[in-house]
Design an enzyme around this catalytic site. Sequence first.
Site, short mmCIF file in Angstrom:
data_model
loop_
_atom_site.label_atom_id
_atom_site.label_comp_id
_atom_site.label_asym_id
_atom_site.label_seq_id
_atom_site.Cartn_x
_atom_site.Cartn_y
_atom_site.Cartn_z
N CYS A 61 39.09 29.30 25.04
CA CYS A 61 39.99 28.48 24.22
C CYS A 61 39.28 28.21 22.91
O CYS A 61 38.19 27.62 22.90
CB CYS A 61 40.27 27.18 24.98
SG CYS A 61 41.26 26.00 24.07
N CYS A 87 43.59 31.92 18.49
CA CYS A 87 43.94 31.05 19.61
C CYS A 87 44.25 31.99 20.76
O CYS A 87 44.97 32.98 20.58
CB CYS A 87 45.18 30.21 19.28
SG CYS A 87 45.90 29.37 20.70
N1 DGL Z 1 44.24 28.57 24.00
C1 DGL Z 1 43.94 27.47 23.15
C2 DGL Z 1 43.14 28.00 21.92
O1 DGL Z 1 42.60 29.08 22.01
C3 DGL Z 1 45.20 26.72 22.85
C4 DGL Z 1 45.01 25.41 22.26
C5 DGL Z 1 46.00 24.38 22.68
O2 DGL Z 1 46.07 24.06 23.87
O3 DGL Z 1 46.63 23.85 21.76
O4 DGL Z 1 43.01 27.37 20.90
#
Ligand code: DGL
Length: 256
Positions: free
Chosen positions: A73, A184
């Site tokens: 993430c 993301c």
């Molecule tokens: N998968 C997360 C990232 O890479 C998502 C972030 C979120 O939950 O807003 O930033």
Amino acid sequence: MDNRPIGVYDSGFGGLSVWRELYRALPEESLIYLGDGKNCPYGSLSEERIRELAEKAVGELIERGCKMVVVACNTATAAAINHLREKFSFLPIVGLEPAVKPACQLSRSGRVAVLATERSLQSEKLRMAVERYATDVEVIKAVGRGFVEAVERCEEQSEATEKMVSEVVEPLIEQGADVIVLGCTHYPFLKGVLRRVVGSRDVRIIDSGEAVEKRVESLLDRYSLRADEENEAKYEFLTYADEEYRERLRRKAFDK
Ligand code: DGL
């Protein structure tokens, strides 16, 4: 040889884009995926709150016997990776970074776009990457507003999602960006829609999935943590949301 699992953590479904790379490249490695689900999206939470959530999740993966943890993430990496590495200094923790370096190398127009959550775009990590690699390239930053939510609802293919993606991406292409970095881990699930929006224009879309997988391999080697070639890998899925969410995580992981 070390047959303990590798932990993979994200706010929700997004980290599965990294999980898939590990699953594909390292078939002998067992994987435990923890997709928070209950507190997703992280993008608008405070840094302190993300640190708290990340510490709890990574702590849980370690308690379950993981030999390494991938914070799949970008947002949690930006907010918490230093804290996590201090707190759990006894095992390797891999973080996510937007692929600014390869994007700058690929760009011919001299303009690249980074799509990410608000928190990731404001992060020190991104500022440093831009300073280091984008010396003669302009980096346009854009928030993929609503993207994470669309992936969480498994609505990647809907018309509304395509419209939302187009509204964010069109202006980037109009400004001359010829490489779009997905900063993301949820966004790779929107690649199909992104490609439709880009159409026949010469714009590349890149993410960090493969680079992270390579990083995991190099750390497995460095710390002699590779599983036995004969190991029968097990795949577990955990969440702080409900059983239905957990089942959706599993299905999405193995979705073609
Ligand atoms: N998968 C997360 C990232 O890479 C998502 C972030 C979120 O939950 O807003 O930033």
